[in-house]
Design a protein around this motif. Structure first.
Motif, PDB file in Angstrom:
ATOM      1  N   ILE A 155       0.836  -1.209   0.000  1.00 29.12           N
ATOM      2  CA  ILE A 155       0.000   0.000   0.000  1.00 29.12           C
ATOM      3  C   ILE A 155       0.870   1.258   0.000  1.00 29.12           C
ATOM      4  O   ILE A 155       0.536   2.255  -0.653  1.00 29.12           O
ATOM      5  N   SER A 156       2.020   1.200   0.677  1.00 25.21           N
ATOM      6  CA  SER A 156       2.939   2.342   0.631  1.00 25.21           C
ATOM      7  C   SER A 156       3.369   2.591  -0.810  1.00 25.21           C
ATOM      8  O   SER A 156       3.399   3.742  -1.263  1.00 25.21           O
ATOM      9  N   GLY A 157       3.707   1.521  -1.521  1.00 23.69           N
ATOM     10  CA  GLY A 157       4.103   1.661  -2.916  1.00 23.69           C
ATOM     11  C   GLY A 157       2.982   2.229  -3.766  1.00 23.69           C
ATOM     12  O   GLY A 157       3.202   3.068  -4.646  1.00 23.69           O
ATOM     13  N   PHE A 158       1.771   1.756  -3.480  1.00 20.46           N
ATOM     14  CA  PHE A 158       0.567   2.192  -4.204  1.00 20.46           C
ATOM     15  C   PHE A 158       0.351   3.702  -4.016  1.00 20.46           C
ATOM     16  O   PHE A 158       0.154   4.449  -4.978  1.00 20.46           O
ATOM     17  N   VAL A 159       0.447   4.143  -2.752  1.00 24.64           N
ATOM     18  CA  VAL A 159       0.262   5.568  -2.447  1.00 24.64           C
ATOM     19  C   VAL A 159       1.384   6.387  -3.081  1.00 24.64           C
ATOM     20  O   VAL A 159       1.141   7.437  -3.695  1.00 24.64           O
ATOM     21  N   TRP A 160       2.604   5.884  -2.962  1.00 28.80           N
ATOM     22  CA  TRP A 160       3.774   6.515  -3.567  1.00 28.80           C
ATOM     23  C   TRP A 160       3.549   6.703  -5.072  1.00 28.80           C
ATOM     24  O   TRP A 160       3.766   7.782  -5.625  1.00 28.80           O
ATOM     25  N   PHE A 161       3.078   5.620  -5.711  1.00 24.23           N
ATOM     26  CA  PHE A 161       2.794   5.674  -7.148  1.00 24.23           C
ATOM     27  C   PHE A 161       1.825   6.816  -7.469  1.00 24.23           C
ATOM     28  O   PHE A 161       2.043   7.612  -8.380  1.00 24.23           O
ATOM     29  N   ILE A 162       0.738   6.893  -6.697  1.00 20.41           N
ATOM     30  CA  ILE A 162      -0.295   7.893  -6.981  1.00 20.41           C
ATOM     31  C   ILE A 162       0.231   9.298  -6.747  1.00 20.41           C
ATOM     32  O   ILE A 162      -0.032  10.214  -7.533  1.00 20.41           O
ATOM     33  N   LEU A 163       1.028   9.455  -5.672  1.00 18.87           N
ATOM     34  CA  LEU A 163       1.534  10.800  -5.360  1.00 18.87           C
ATOM     35  C   LEU A 163       2.580  11.273  -6.371  1.00 18.87           C
ATOM     36  O   LEU A 163       2.819  12.469  -6.490  1.00 18.87           O
ATOM     37  N   THR A 164       3.208  10.333  -7.086  1.00 21.18           N
ATOM     38  CA  THR A 164       4.233  10.745  -8.060  1.00 21.18           C
ATOM     39  C   THR A 164       3.695  10.769  -9.488  1.00 21.18           C
ATOM     40  O   THR A 164       4.464  10.902 -10.434  1.00 21.18           O
TER      41      THR A 164
ATOM     42  N   LYS B 217       2.508  12.195 -12.802  1.00 21.62           N
ATOM     43  CA  LYS B 217       2.705  13.509 -13.423  1.00 21.62           C
ATOM     44  C   LYS B 217       1.862  13.606 -14.681  1.00 21.62           C
ATOM     45  O   LYS B 217       1.829  12.671 -15.479  1.00 21.62           O
ATOM     46  N   LYS B 218       1.244  14.754 -14.831  1.00 22.56           N
ATOM     47  CA  LYS B 218       0.256  14.955 -15.884  1.00 22.56           C
ATOM     48  C   LYS B 218       0.709  14.453 -17.255  1.00 22.56           C
ATOM     49  O   LYS B 218      -0.027  13.760 -17.936  1.00 22.56           O
ATOM     50  N   LYS B 219       1.963  14.797 -17.636  1.00 23.79           N
ATOM     51  CA  LYS B 219       2.413  14.455 -18.985  1.00 23.79           C
ATOM     52  C   LYS B 219       2.627  12.950 -19.164  1.00 23.79           C
ATOM     53  O   LYS B 219       2.643  12.458 -20.289  1.00 23.79           O
ATOM     54  N   THR B 220       2.874  12.259 -18.071  1.00 22.55           N
ATOM     55  CA  THR B 220       3.243  10.849 -18.206  1.00 22.55           C
ATOM     56  C   THR B 220       2.217   9.899 -17.570  1.00 22.55           C
ATOM     57  O   THR B 220       2.532   8.735 -17.345  1.00 22.55           O
ATOM     58  N   TYR B 221       1.002  10.390 -17.310  1.00 21.18           N
ATOM     59  CA  TYR B 221      -0.047   9.522 -16.740  1.00 21.18           C
ATOM     60  C   TYR B 221      -0.093   8.163 -17.398  1.00 21.18           C
ATOM     61  O   TYR B 221       0.002   7.125 -16.743  1.00 21.18           O
ATOM     62  N   LYS B 222      -0.262   8.176 -18.718  1.00 20.48           N
ATOM     63  CA  LYS B 222      -0.501   6.935 -19.434  1.00 20.48           C
ATOM     64  C   LYS B 222       0.705   6.011 -19.293  1.00 20.48           C
ATOM     65  O   LYS B 222       0.554   4.826 -19.001  1.00 20.48           O
ATOM     66  N   TYR B 223       1.904   6.598 -19.502  1.00 20.64           N
ATOM     67  CA  TYR B 223       3.134   5.822 -19.373  1.00 20.64           C
ATOM     68  C   TYR B 223       3.219   5.203 -17.983  1.00 20.64           C
ATOM     69  O   TYR B 223       3.518   4.014 -17.831  1.00 20.64           O
ATOM     70  N   GLN B 224       2.923   5.981 -16.943  1.00 21.35           N
ATOM     71  CA  GLN B 224       3.042   5.481 -15.577  1.00 21.35           C
ATOM     72  C   GLN B 224       2.037   4.376 -15.282  1.00 21.35           C
ATOM     73  O   GLN B 224       2.379   3.370 -14.671  1.00 21.35           O
ATOM     74  N   PHE B 225       0.795   4.541 -15.732  1.00 24.07           N
ATOM     75  CA  PHE B 225      -0.198   3.492 -15.483  1.00 24.07           C
ATOM     76  C   PHE B 225       0.164   2.207 -16.223  1.00 24.07           C
ATOM     77  O   PHE B 225       0.000   1.107 -15.693  1.00 24.07           O
ATOM     78  N   LYS B 226       0.676   2.360 -17.442  1.00 25.02           N
ATOM     79  CA  LYS B 226       1.081   1.162 -18.173  1.00 25.02           C
ATOM     80  C   LYS B 226       2.228   0.461 -17.456  1.00 25.02           C
ATOM     81  O   LYS B 226       2.249  -0.761 -17.347  1.00 25.02           O
ATOM     82  N   GLN B 227       3.191   1.263 -16.991  1.00 25.67           N
ATOM     83  CA  GLN B 227       4.309   0.692 -16.249  1.00 25.67           C
ATOM     84  C   GLN B 227       3.819  -0.038 -15.003  1.00 25.67           C
ATOM     85  O   GLN B 227       4.317  -1.106 -14.669  1.00 25.67           O
ATOM     86  N   TYR B 228       2.857   0.570 -14.327  1.00 23.75           N
ATOM     87  CA  TYR B 228       2.325  -0.038 -13.106  1.00 23.75           C
ATOM     88  C   TYR B 228       1.740  -1.412 -13.429  1.00 23.75           C
ATOM     89  O   TYR B 228       2.017  -2.391 -12.745  1.00 23.75           O
ATOM     90  N   ALA B 229       0.957  -1.459 -14.511  1.00 23.06           N
ATOM     91  CA  ALA B 229       0.344  -2.730 -14.901  1.00 23.06           C
ATOM     92  C   ALA B 229       1.412  -3.745 -15.297  1.00 23.06           C
ATOM     93  O   ALA B 229       1.383  -4.896 -14.852  1.00 23.06           O
ATOM     94  N   TRP B 230       2.399  -3.327 -16.097  1.00 23.53           N
ATOM     95  CA  TRP B 230       3.432  -4.274 -16.528  1.00 23.53           C
ATOM     96  C   TRP B 230       4.269  -4.751 -15.348  1.00 23.53           C
ATOM     97  O   TRP B 230       4.651  -5.921 -15.295  1.00 23.53           O
TER      98      TRP B 230
END
Lengths: 403, 403
Positions: B144-153, B155-168
């Motif tokens: 959950i710490s990682g999950f919260v960390w992910f959400i707090l970091t 960034k508008k320009k890289t939303y899609k990239y970050q969510f894809k990375q999270y899933a992968w």
């Protein structure tokens, strides 16, 4: 999902736009949308209360229905109809994996419960025993069939699309089933452990909406521009206090506190244990109530309330961010005024997992050991095996007796 | 990974190209690449044999090292350095999830074993008991710490990239940890259940390579244009026969057949059970050997051989398809002539899961029940609780005795 919406007072007239959506809503629309939302909310809470009254099995059924809705919404979201015209049977594969996950999550549980209900010379008993024994193998076989099917239907032009779909299908199933298997486990541990966390999320949502609606000024997080610090803090305080009080109310009913060990829906009676025994506290003369009776579980409820109001909203932020990243407004449109089922479940999922792990770690570990092992013995071993175990254990404990 | 490569005989001179890679290799290169490959293969098999000799704990360490390599290869694959310059600490998050998964998969196992090794008044015992008791909670907290960390970091320009990375990241961890936790479970069930399946995959790979090299003509599947039906069939026959014979050889050593119940690396002695007791078969006068002694486990080995040669190669096809979809040649370059560790593990992963589930479903279920429950009782309960359980069980079985 919503921890306080910024709704500008009707007098404001600036056309503030964020991501193509007007934050400023005209007075009429604002109240109309609130009305629709309130209407659906009342219906949902009423239906839910009815299911709670009906019993554990009905809530389980509700969880399954929610799962099917969520999977439908999420599967729909990720498919591109243009690509799928070339891939007949591709959606079927998603649902094949869905039902495999269903069998995996609930098969063992369901069959163990059935064994308890059905007499041992019944044909169903033998079928069900077989299902328990080979459940893992059957699920693996189904999964591997889907895996082979996937590989055999790979088409050169859509390789990348298909692999991405495969990965997303797994992520969707992981999300949908992780949460719901924890939810179902909570239900059977005693409805308290499902009902309190779920209620806290609803209370937190509604409180955040209302605090945000009337007091919201300061934006909370960029991901959800409608959420405000006023909503967040107001909701937290409301939720934590509600947790403390609700636990006391729910803790009085054995319908909520007793674990359910079979699949019947009849009346429940048990000794709910020390957690739910009120203890006397003397507050001192300068309090309006000098004596209060609190259950130990109320202190644990505070932890649940804290989590429900501080961490669980991140489930909502995650969903908001996801929708923003993939440029969708809602996951679906099943509930008027709320969006899809998935939009309503985001925080519930995070909460259910926490409630389960909290219960396992801090509430039941001690009783868990002896009782759970006894349960295992009675459910999974034949009489012969039980005797065998009993004798071996007796020897290990130093020949306590010779039967 | 390779179920037979088409290698054109040196006389052919047509420049047949598939996906930018020349299938026709000049005579010299062909033998040079085979030499490099053979050299690495011999080293790997030698190193592996040494670890098998050293013991269960060393193989476990090997599995962990392989996991780290695989995760590194796969994490590297999916990152775009351009995007990550804007996201400091993003790779750290991947490894945070990796180590959380590590603690989740092995923590319970490791600590249960440690409890057995360390005396009960030792400080370490108390630490470790705490770790067992709260392991799930600690892992959830880290996640959950990682999950919260992910959400707090985000960034508008890289939303899609970050969510894809999270899933992968989740998919990668699922793949890497699902297989390795099953592998480690196999090792401790008795090294036989790890060694035989792993060997069968290696044998199948090598046989497919050799049959394909010398006889390969007919392409097998579009995904891997170098694989041939000749390689596939030749390898299947070889693997199934090897399974039947190898099981008999491995079944003679208690080092392989005994389960390992602690973390020591000392000598193992046990009654390996009826599976490994040779039974007499009379074949008739017209056979060169009239009498043979076969272990029941050899029939099960046939099932493993069948799976290793028919289904496990789909792990390889999947990896080929994946590489093709995302236009990469190999997952890495750790092993000369072979590519990355991941390239070598694709079929092993599918096989390890099958071996575990096969073992649980068809080999050990009966013994599993009584023994496993006894194990649980001795490991997780205090002496008081054990007595308590013993008495309750006695009562349920009809007051067998009064201690």
């Amino acid at each position: 999902e919503h921890a306080g919406k910024i709704e500008h007072p009707p007098v404001t007239t600036d056309g503030n736009k964020a991501n193509g959506q007007t934050l400023l809503v005209s007075d009429r629309n604002k109240y109309k949308s609130m009305l629709i939302r309130t209407y659906s909310t009342v219906w949902m809470i009423g239906g839910f209360a009815f299911l709670v009254y009906m019993g554990h099995l009905y809530i389980w059924a509700m969880v399954v229905v929610i799962q099917i809705f969520m999977a439908t919404e999420l599967f729909n979201l990720l498919r591109k109809s243009s690509e799928e015209k070339q891939l007949p049977g591709f959606r079927l594969l998603n649902w094949h994996f869905f039902f495999t996950a269903m069998l995996f999550t609930y098969g063992r549980f369901l069959s163990r419960e059935l064994v308890n209900t059905v007499s041992s010379d019944h044909l169903l008993y033998k079928l069900v025993s077989g299902l328990i024994k080979y459940q893992m193998f059957i699920c693996y076989f189904l999964y591997i069939s889907g895996f082979v099917w996937f590989i055999l239907t790979l088409k050169k032009k859509t390789y990348k699309y298909q692999f991405k779909q495969y990965a997303w299908t797994h992520m969707i199933l992981l999300t949908v089933f992780a949460q719901s298997s924890f939810t179902v486990a909570n239900i059977f541990e005693g409805m308290f452990w499902f009902l309190l966390p779920a209620s806290l999320i609803v209370i937190n949502d509604i409180a955040a909406y209302l605090f945000g609606f009337f007091l919201g000024r300061t934006p909370l997080i960029k991901l959800s521009p409608k959420k405000t610090w006023e909503g967040f803090i107001g909701a937290s305080v409301t939720t934590i206090i509600s947790a403390f009080l609700l636990a006391n109310v729910m803790g009085r009913f054995q319908w909520f506190t007793c674990p359910r060990k079979d699949l019947s829906t009849g009346w429940l009676q048990c000794d709910p244990g020390p957690m739910f025994k009120p203890e006397h506290y003397y507050l001192g003369d300068w309090f309006p109530w000098k004596d209060v009776f609190l259950m130990p579980v109320q202190w644990h409820a505070l932890a649940l309330g804290l989590f429900a109001s501080i961490i669980a909203p991140f489930g909502g932020f995650f969903a908001s961010g996801f929708k923003r990243a993939f440029k969708i407004k809602d996951f679906g449109d099943s509930i008027p005024g709320h969006g899809g089922i998935t939009d309503r479940m985001d925080c519930q999922m995070v909460m259910a997992v926490f409630a389960y792990i909290y219960h396992q770690s801090f509430i039941s570990p001690h009783n868990f050991s002896v009782d759970a092992i006894l349960d295992q013995i009675l459910r999974n071993l034949t009489y012969e095996e039980q005797r065998n175990l009993y004798e071996q254990l007796g020897e290990m404990l130093g020949n306590l007796c010779k039967a």
